[in-house]
Motif scaffolding. Structure first.
Motif, short mmCIF file in Angstrom:
data_model
loop_
_atom_site.label_atom_id
_atom_site.label_comp_id
_atom_site.label_asym_id
_atom_site.label_seq_id
_atom_site.Cartn_x
_atom_site.Cartn_y
_atom_site.Cartn_z
N GLN A 1 0.91 -1.25 -0.18
CA GLN A 1 0.12 -0.03 0.18
C GLN A 1 0.69 1.56 0.56
O GLN A 1 1.86 1.60 -0.97
CB GLN A 1 -0.98 -0.10 1.19
CG GLN A 1 -1.89 -1.34 1.04
CD GLN A 1 -2.46 -1.54 2.62
OE1 GLN A 1 -3.11 -0.36 3.29
NE2 GLN A 1 -3.50 -2.19 2.28
N ASP A 2 0.31 2.48 1.32
CA ASP A 2 1.31 3.22 1.05
C ASP A 2 2.69 3.99 1.47
O ASP A 2 3.54 4.22 1.84
CB ASP A 2 0.97 4.63 1.74
CG ASP A 2 -0.49 3.90 2.87
OD1 ASP A 2 -0.24 3.47 3.38
OD2 ASP A 2 -0.84 5.47 3.27
N ARG B 1 -4.08 6.58 -4.73
CA ARG B 1 -4.39 7.35 -3.23
C ARG B 1 -4.30 8.39 -2.93
O ARG B 1 -2.83 8.76 -2.68
CB ARG B 1 -3.50 5.60 -2.53
CG ARG B 1 -4.84 4.28 -2.60
CD ARG B 1 -3.69 3.50 -2.16
NE ARG B 1 -2.65 3.00 -3.25
CZ ARG B 1 -2.18 2.25 -2.78
NH1 ARG B 1 -2.31 1.50 -1.85
NH2 ARG B 1 -1.37 1.63 -3.47
#
Length: 824
Positions: free
Chosen positions: A358-359, A407
């Motif tokens: 993810q981030d 995102r």
């Protein structure tokens, strides 16, 4: 008697009361009946009958229908009525409030919440009624209103903080303390406040009256507030928890710090995933609030060395990994913490970059950049830290790629990382050459929600790309060289070619071409004060290149600068600096374009509106008074802009400038700086197009005589441009009797004018001839003295030579006219 029986009796009584004209009493009886047996047919029938009575206020009917029939449309109509109705009778609002807040089974909580908040917003009587309920039984009234919804709970705080709703200040303070403790109890009741309702009340009350209220917070309650800093909580909840934490730590002193110091290690010691998340989240949030305490805690012996094995053990826990990264990123605020992270955490950060999901890889890369970059700048010229520099540079493609990620967290990491990396000249050049990246950067700014942290980061990045090196005086350059010798470093060497003006101007053009000005215009309404200050810095850099000023003005830059400069009302140093930078950027644009194209005389905003910001640049920046020599560039460029404004067809702007700057301009005419003196003289020359400008030199007052004396002196200085401007002003002034009297009265007045006629510069010579001709053409006996003085100075011979030798037909004609007049 059962509830149904009592309700039937009350309903019948209600109908009788309304029929007899006592609508308020009837409504009260019906409300009581409805609270006892809302589904009773007789009660409903009575309600319908009363609804048809014209003496019942529309809002009462709508609220009753909403409560008793669960009619959502009636509730929406009530909301609409409150929004558009300026006045509702006080007794109506109190009855509606009493009816709506007692409804516990509403299927439309949002509508009920809006009605209660609307009634309390619009009616002073309703506020006083709720204040009375809170005073009589704070717990019961609080529970009734709090449970309805967020807006209703906020209304409790508003009323508690509003002295006008209370007859006695002591009553207000008592209820305030009760309500504050009830909010605290709500926070504890659920462990933490999922929707932030209790935290909003706590934060607002602490912000307003923390001195009285903070003692009610004990270690358990403060722990609950710290738990609400959990990064997984909604942003609104974390925001309120941060406000409450900041205010409590500010006033509680050592006690609050002790609670904090116990909270974080105790949760880390437990070693459970949830406890680690809470500890790391709290540490990340409080770092900016109490940096000294947080740094001490972070650098406690064994803290970081024991942290990494713990993270390795919990490596499968993504939530723990994320919270730890947040904490490390926040700790990078402190140089000692950065050094500790570099020593203990680099392998783990690189592992997260490689295998994280993810981030998190992006955030790990940002931390690496923060940790490694500060060690590069000091020794980079000597060739040290090549490996670290290479590692930071290698992260740039990763960051630019993350810009395309939808995102927001990854975009934030991308921009934050690039903001650090772009301090390196090579990175600046790499980014500015990537048009796709610039387009994405502008899109991120335009599409970000108001207040998003990504806005400040993106603006900081653009500021780095467009920042010019400061212009140093000779004295400052020598001091830097001495410091360099003293530290045996090469920092006194020439700057990187990529930081020189030509390279920065290239980058500024690329940013303007990418639409940065139109982007600023689009987001200008929701910029924070900090972001506004960065925009001011960027616009000042962009307007430095005169070739870009027309484009910037076409894209709305001039109007943006005027609007933001006028809107900044703060008095902090940051606000003052931003306001000055905005005004300076506006002045630069108005130097290079026709001001009336952007600010038409009869348009909106009018041309006169730009004078005030630019005039502010004529005085010294307050921050400079204690920071070395004054920077005269803003003053110089302001004078040039004012000169352009004074040349507008209408003299409205000129009159405004004259009225507000007479004394300032007089001082600037006497400046020791030749460029300032020249620019001020050129402005005065343009004043002569206005009667107001002539008047301040020719009205025969003492002040006018003094100014005329200065202008004559300026016509005799070494700088040709200053002499020309002064001569131009005198050429106009010598059309007026008052000015000629003043010149003739001066010991060297006519001598200076005659000196202009022999100047090597033909433009100056022309102005001198016009001055002498104007004086010579005067026929009044009072000017015989002037002509006699000219005879004594051999003016006829001097001017005759010009008439004979000049190749300029205009000057030959003027010279011949002078000779003919003086010989007559």
């Amino acid at each position: 008697m059962s509830n149904d029986e009592r309700a039937v009796n009350l309903a019948a009584r209600a109908v009788e009361l309304v029929a007899s004209g006592r609508a308020e009493d009837g409504s009260r009886a019906l409300r009581e009946a409805a609270s006892l047996a809302p589904e009773n047919p007789t009660v409903k029938a009575a309600f319908l009958k009363i609804q048809s009575n014209d003496s019942i206020h529309t809002l009462q009917k709508l609220c009753a229908k909403f409560v008793l029939e669960q009619h959502e449309e009636a509730g929406r109509e009530a909301l609409d009525y409150l929004d558009r109705s300026a006045q509702v009778p006080g007794n109506v609002t109190t009855e509606c409030l009493d009816l709506v807040i007692k409804e516990r089974k509403s299927k439309s909580k949002e509508i009920q919440d809006g009605i209660v908040a609307g009634l309390l917003r619009e009616s002073v009587v309703a506020k006083s009624a709720l204040a009375k309920l809170l005073l009589e039984g704070s717990t019961e009234a609080f529970e009734q209103v709090y449970d309805i919804g967020d807006k209703s709970a906020n209304s409790i705080v508003e009323i508690v903080l509003q002295p006008s709703a209370w007859s006695k200040q002591s009553d207000r303070e008592k209820v305030e303390a009760d309500v504050f403790q009830l909010f605290l109890a709500k926070l504890l009741a659920v462990g933490h406040d999922d929707d932030g309702r209790a935290l909003k009340g706590i934060a607002r009350l602490l912000a307003t009256d923390a001195g009285r209220l903070h003692p009610f917070i004990d270690e358990e309650i403060f722990g609950a507030i710290l738990c609400s800093l959990d990064y997984r909580q909604p942003a609104e909840v974390r925001s309120q928890a941060t406000l409450a934490t900041a205010k409590y730590l500010e006033l509680s002193g050592e006690k609050g710090q002790t609670y904090l110091v116990r909270f974080i290690p105790s949760h880390i010691t437990k070693g459970h995933g949830e406890d680690l998340v809470l500890a790391f989240s709290a540490a990340a949030a409080v770092f900016p609030l109490v940096p000294a305490l947080s740094t001490t805690l972070f650098l406690t012996e064994g803290f970081l060395p024991s942290l990494i094995p713990l993270l390795d053990k919990k490596i499968k826990s993504e939530k723990v990994e994320q919270a730890a990264l947040n904490m490390l990123s926040a700790a990078c605020l402190d140089s000692n913490c950065r050094a500790a992270i570099k020593k203990h955490c680099l392998p783990w950060l690189r592992l997260v970059m490689e295998k994280g999901r993810q981030d998190r890889p992006g955030l790990a890369a940002v931390i690496l950049t923060k940790v490694l970059y500060p060690t590069l700048s000091a020794n980079d010229a000597s060739g040290n830290n090549t490996q670290e520099k290479t590692e930071v540079n290698s992260l740039v493609p990763m960051f630019t790629k993350l810009m395309a990620d939808p995102r927001e967290a990854n975009k934030q990491s991308s921009i934050e990382g690039l903001a650090y990396a772009s301090l390196q000249p090579t990175v600046k050049e790499e980014l500015i050459g990537d048009r796709l990246f610039l387009d994405r950067l502008m899109d991120s700014l335009r599409n970000s929600r108001p207040g998003a942290t990504i806005i400040f980061g993106a603006l900081t990045l653009i500021d780095h790309l467009t920042k010019y090196l400061p212009v140093l005086s000779e004295e400052q350059k020598k001091m830097n060289q001495l410091k360099a010798y003293a530290s045996a470093s090469k920092s006194g060497a020439k700057p990187d070619p990529l930081e020189e003006d030509a390279a920065v101007s290239r980058r500024c053009k690329a940013v303007v071409d990418a639409g940065v000005v139109t982007t600023f215009v689009a987001i200008s309404d929701h910029l924070s004060p900090a972001s506004t200050a960065v925009v001011a810095s960027i616009m000042l850099s962009l307007t430095r290149n005169s070739a870009l000023r027309g484009t910037i003005a076409q894209q709305g830059g001039a109007r943006l600068l005027l609007m933001k400069c006028t809107a900044i009302a703060g008095i902090s140093d940051v606000d003052k600096q931003a306001r000055r930078a905005m005004a300076h950027g506006l002045a630069r644009i108005l130097i290079s374009i026709d001001p009336t194209l952007v600010f038409p005389t009869a348009g909106s905003p009018p041309l006169t509106s730009v004078t005030r910001p630019i005039l502010s640049l004529l005085t010294q920046n307050e921050a400079e008074s204690s920071e070395g020599p004054r920077d005269l560039l803003p003053t110089f460029e302001a004078l040039l802009a004012l000169t352009n404004l004074a040349s507008a067809p209408s003299d409205e702007a000129t009159v405004v400038i004259i009225r507000q700057t007479v004394s300032i301009i007089e001082d600037l005419l006497l400046s020791n700086n030749a460029m300032i003196q020249r620019a001020a003289t050129e402005l005065v020359c343009n004043f002569m197009t206005s009667a107001a400008g002539v008047e301040i030199f020719a009205d025969e007052s003492k002040a006018a005589d003094r100014r005329l004396h200065i202008l004559l002196a300026l016509a005799d200085v070494e700088d040709p441009a200053t002499r020309k401007a002064a001569g131009g002003a005198l050429a106009t002034l010598t059309c007026y009797e008052g000015a000629i009297k003043g010149i003739v009265a001066k010991e060297r007045g006519l001598e200076i004018l005659l000196g202009l006629c022999t100047d090597e510069n033909h433009e100056i010579m022309h102005r001198g001839l016009v001055c002498i001709n104007n004086i010579a053409q005067m026929q009044e006996p009072a000017f015989e003295q002037a002509r006699k003085k000219l005879d004594d100075m051999n003016a006829i011979s001097i001017v005759q030579d010009i008439a004979n030798d000049s190749t300029n037909k205009v000057m030959k004609t003027i010279a011949a006219d002078i000779v003919g007049t003086l010989q007559a």
